[in-house]
Scaffold this motif. Structure first.
Motif, PDB file in Angstrom:
ATOM      1  N   PRO A 115     -24.613 -10.652  13.432  1.00 23.93           N
ATOM      2  CA  PRO A 115     -24.174 -11.756  11.890  1.00 23.93           C
ATOM      3  C   PRO A 115     -23.124 -12.058  12.037  1.00 23.93           C
ATOM      4  O   PRO A 115     -22.042 -11.690  12.629  1.00 23.93           O
ATOM      5  N   LEU A 116     -22.953 -13.202  10.830  1.00 24.96           N
ATOM      6  CA  LEU A 116     -21.522 -13.975  11.003  1.00 24.96           C
ATOM      7  C   LEU A 116     -20.576 -13.373  10.304  1.00 24.96           C
ATOM      8  O   LEU A 116     -21.314 -11.924   9.520  1.00 24.96           O
ATOM      9  N   THR A 117     -19.692 -12.950  10.960  1.00 22.50           N
ATOM     10  CA  THR A 117     -18.493 -11.472   9.902  1.00 22.50           C
ATOM     11  C   THR A 117     -18.081 -12.553   8.771  1.00 22.50           C
ATOM     12  O   THR A 117     -17.518 -13.935   8.559  1.00 22.50           O
ATOM     13  N   GLN A 118     -18.113 -11.558   7.553  1.00 25.21           N
ATOM     14  CA  GLN A 118     -17.695 -12.337   6.847  1.00 25.21           C
ATOM     15  C   GLN A 118     -16.728 -10.757   5.706  1.00 25.21           C
ATOM     16  O   GLN A 118     -16.384 -11.423   4.242  1.00 25.21           O
ATOM     17  N   TYR A 119     -15.797  -9.537   6.673  1.00 24.33           N
ATOM     18  CA  TYR A 119     -15.345  -9.431   5.701  1.00 24.33           C
ATOM     19  C   TYR A 119     -13.752  -8.651   6.892  1.00 24.33           C
ATOM     20  O   TYR A 119     -14.625  -8.578   7.860  1.00 24.33           O
ATOM     21  N   GLU A 120     -12.928  -8.016   6.370  1.00 23.55           N
ATOM     22  CA  GLU A 120     -12.147  -7.325   7.546  1.00 23.55           C
ATOM     23  C   GLU A 120     -11.571  -6.238   5.989  1.00 23.55           C
ATOM     24  O   GLU A 120     -11.370  -6.854   5.452  1.00 23.55           O
ATOM     25  N   PRO A 121     -12.067  -4.935   6.864  1.00 24.63           N
ATOM     26  CA  PRO A 121     -11.612  -3.131   6.387  1.00 24.63           C
ATOM     27  C   PRO A 121     -10.168  -3.728   6.272  1.00 24.63           C
ATOM     28  O   PRO A 121      -9.059  -4.141   6.799  1.00 24.63           O
ATOM     29  N   PHE A 122      -9.658  -2.715   4.967  1.00 20.45           N
ATOM     30  CA  PHE A 122      -8.322  -2.655   4.637  1.00 20.45           C
ATOM     31  C   PHE A 122      -7.813  -1.187   4.277  1.00 20.45           C
ATOM     32  O   PHE A 122      -8.625  -0.986   3.375  1.00 20.45           O
ATOM     33  N   LEU A 123      -7.188   0.421   4.373  1.00 19.67           N
ATOM     34  CA  LEU A 123      -7.222   1.568   4.690  1.00 19.67           C
ATOM     35  C   LEU A 123      -6.400   1.541   3.554  1.00 19.67           C
ATOM     36  O   LEU A 123      -5.056   1.181   3.694  1.00 19.67           O
ATOM     37  N   TRP A 124      -6.638   2.655   2.378  1.00 16.41           N
ATOM     38  CA  TRP A 124      -5.903   2.790   1.778  1.00 16.41           C
ATOM     39  C   TRP A 124      -4.994   4.092   1.665  1.00 16.41           C
ATOM     40  O   TRP A 124      -5.797   4.780   1.459  1.00 16.41           O
ATOM     41  N   PHE A 125      -3.905   4.777   1.774  1.00 17.27           N
ATOM     42  CA  PHE A 125      -3.801   6.214   2.129  1.00 17.27           C
ATOM     43  C   PHE A 125      -2.447   6.151   1.321  1.00 17.27           C
ATOM     44  O   PHE A 125      -1.589   5.494   1.529  1.00 17.27           O
ATOM     45  N   SER A 126      -2.805   7.299   0.743  1.00 17.26           N
ATOM     46  CA  SER A 126      -1.212   7.803  -0.149  1.00 17.26           C
ATOM     47  C   SER A 126       0.182   8.609   1.044  1.00 17.26           C
ATOM     48  O   SER A 126      -0.631   9.988   1.687  1.00 17.26           O
ATOM     49  N   LYS A 127       0.651   9.477   0.754  1.00 15.97           N
ATOM     50  CA  LYS A 127       1.646   9.996   1.200  1.00 15.97           C
ATOM     51  C   LYS A 127       1.681  11.659   0.652  1.00 15.97           C
ATOM     52  O   LYS A 127       0.883  13.043   1.181  1.00 15.97           O
ATOM     53  N   SER A 128       1.344  11.204  -1.031  1.00 18.67           N
ATOM     54  CA  SER A 128       0.728  12.215  -1.733  1.00 18.67           C
ATOM     55  C   SER A 128      -0.590  12.601  -2.163  1.00 18.67           C
ATOM     56  O   SER A 128      -0.545  11.910  -2.626  1.00 18.67           O
ATOM     57  N   PRO A 129      -1.054  13.797  -2.210  1.00 20.58           N
ATOM     58  CA  PRO A 129      -2.313  14.434  -2.955  1.00 20.58           C
ATOM     59  C   PRO A 129      -2.832  13.973  -3.991  1.00 20.58           C
ATOM     60  O   PRO A 129      -3.438  13.741  -4.380  1.00 20.58           O
ATOM     61  N   LYS A 130      -1.430  13.907  -4.518  1.00 24.97           N
ATOM     62  CA  LYS A 130      -1.285  13.805  -6.088  1.00 24.97           C
ATOM     63  C   LYS A 130      -1.337  12.471  -6.529  1.00 24.97           C
ATOM     64  O   LYS A 130      -1.333  12.159  -7.911  1.00 24.97           O
ATOM     65  N   LYS A 131       0.288  12.699  -6.156  1.00 21.15           N
ATOM     66  CA  LYS A 131       0.758  10.758  -7.138  1.00 21.15           C
ATOM     67  C   LYS A 131       1.097   9.718  -5.952  1.00 21.15           C
ATOM     68  O   LYS A 131       1.142   9.422  -5.748  1.00 21.15           O
ATOM     69  N   TRP A 132       0.684   8.436  -6.964  1.00 16.66           N
ATOM     70  CA  TRP A 132       0.817   7.098  -6.558  1.00 16.66           C
ATOM     71  C   TRP A 132       0.436   5.862  -7.111  1.00 16.66           C
ATOM     72  O   TRP A 132       0.504   6.480  -7.801  1.00 16.66           O
ATOM     73  N   THR A 133       1.113   4.545  -6.840  1.00 17.09           N
ATOM     74  CA  THR A 133       0.934   3.589  -7.585  1.00 17.09           C
ATOM     75  C   THR A 133      -0.171   3.113  -7.131  1.00 17.09           C
ATOM     76  O   THR A 133      -0.495   2.246  -6.221  1.00 17.09           O
ATOM     77  N   TYR A 134      -1.171   2.473  -8.791  1.00 15.01           N
ATOM     78  CA  TYR A 134      -2.048   1.843  -8.790  1.00 15.01           C
ATOM     79  C   TYR A 134      -2.198   1.161  -9.891  1.00 15.01           C
ATOM     80  O   TYR A 134      -2.251   1.795 -11.145  1.00 15.01           O
ATOM     81  N   ASN A 135      -1.372  -0.479 -10.496  1.00 17.68           N
ATOM     82  CA  ASN A 135      -1.095  -1.018 -11.066  1.00 17.68           C
ATOM     83  C   ASN A 135      -3.534  -1.925 -11.773  1.00 17.68           C
ATOM     84  O   ASN A 135      -3.264  -2.669 -11.628  1.00 17.68           O
ATOM     85  N   VAL A 136      -3.261  -1.222 -12.568  1.00 17.98           N
ATOM     86  CA  VAL A 136      -4.980  -1.719 -12.170  1.00 17.98           C
ATOM     87  C   VAL A 136      -4.947  -2.477 -13.375  1.00 17.98           C
ATOM     88  O   VAL A 136      -5.492  -3.503 -13.444  1.00 17.98           O
ATOM     89  N   ASP A 137      -4.411  -2.523 -14.043  1.00 18.30           N
ATOM     90  CA  ASP A 137      -3.859  -3.727 -14.927  1.00 18.30           C
ATOM     91  C   ASP A 137      -3.723  -5.328 -14.475  1.00 18.30           C
ATOM     92  O   ASP A 137      -4.062  -5.748 -14.759  1.00 18.30           O
ATOM     93  N   ASP A 138      -2.510  -4.815 -13.833  1.00 14.77           N
ATOM     94  CA  ASP A 138      -2.698  -6.177 -12.982  1.00 14.77           C
ATOM     95  C   ASP A 138      -3.364  -7.003 -11.750  1.00 14.77           C
ATOM     96  O   ASP A 138      -3.281  -8.002 -11.633  1.00 14.77           O
TER      97      ASP A 138
END
Length: 270
Positions: A115-138
């Motif tokens: 099949p034609l490739t139509q994607y590339e994955p990118f992983l998101w890991f955080s340093k802390s298990p409890k706190k990280w930045t994700y600006n949902v509204d942006d």
């Protein structure tokens, strides 16, 4: 030494130097060699599987050590090896947040046996298990239908209470499939460079907006690192945002002088 901007050199050496000098970053956003035999001007993409995994483990550990406590690592990969990379991130003590997908419909392939490739994955890991930045509204996206904007929706929460949901005026929450076209064709000829794996500015800018910390005034004010800068896209995106009033610091490391020169040219033309 000034650690803001482009550093032309070997990231396997410079990352350790940055750590030794106490440099910490809020976000590592990088598109490293995928080990698919691409010609970057060196043999960095032509390793045995064992060597590729060993050097990836060292690089990921160095990036982990550079992250601030609430920092995140965004690491582009390819479906061939992304499972290995994900396992390594667990092994070095990072915390899984999500595997995202960069989806594009304008890719091209001469291969007819798969099949034609139509994607590339990118992983998101955080340093802390409890706190990280994700600006949902942006990084909200337009609703697919305007019908749902007209009336509220009622549902029961975990306590069995009837709760009213109303559409967010900024749009729907972004999912983990990020649809942005590749830099193919005349439409993107002004942005495209000779670099074989250049990512579109539209995609990288959106990732920055999602994961870069903000100050009390709502402006992006983090420090972002790309150990494999290539033709300079991360720096270009950061500087374009800075021209809008933001205060992003960035560090981009690139091994090949050819790509450093192109990156410098792109930055000087802003």
């Amino acid at each position: 030494m000034n650690y803001n901007g482009l550093l032309c050199g070997d990231s396997d050496i410079l990352l350790q130097q940055l750590i030794n000098d106490g440099v910490k970053v809020d976000l590592v956003l990088t598109d490293p060699p995928y080990n698919l035999n691409k010609d970057f001007g060196n043999d960095s993409d032509k390793l045995s599987l064992e060597d590729f995994l060993n050097i990836s483990r060292k690089r990921i550990a160095l990036c982990r050590d550079m992250l601030k406590l609430n920092g995140s690592l965004i690491w582009f990969g390819i479906h061939h090896y992304i499972g290995f990379i994900q396992s390594i991130m667990y092994e070095v003590g990072l915390n899984y947040r999500r595997m995202n997908i960069w989806y594009y419909e304008n890719g091209f392939s001469r291969l007819t046996t798969a099949p034609l490739t139509q994607y590339e994955p990118f992983l998101w890991f955080s340093k802390s298990p409890k706190k990280w930045t994700y600006n949902v509204d942006d990084v909200r996206v337009p609703y697919k239908s305007t019908e749902r904007l007209k009336n509220p929706v009622y549902y029961k929460n975990s306590k069995g209470e009837r709760v009213k949901w109303e559409p967010n005026p900024l749009g729907a929450m972004r999912g983990d499939v990020w649809a942005f076209p590749t830099l193919a064709g005349k439409l993107y000829q002004d942005e495209k460079t000779p670099h074989p794996t250049q990512k579109p500015e539209s995609l990288i800018t959106e990732i920055i907006k999602a994961y870069c910390p903000k100050n009390k005034d709502g402006l992006y004010e983090g420090i972002i690192l790309d150990p494999f800068l290539g033709s300079g896209t991360l720096g270009v995106c950061c500087e374009k945002l800075n021209k809008q009033g933001h205060h992003i610091q960035w560090i981009g490391i690139e091994l090949e002088k050819r790509w450093c020169d192109i990156a410098e040219e792109r930055l000087s033309n802003l």
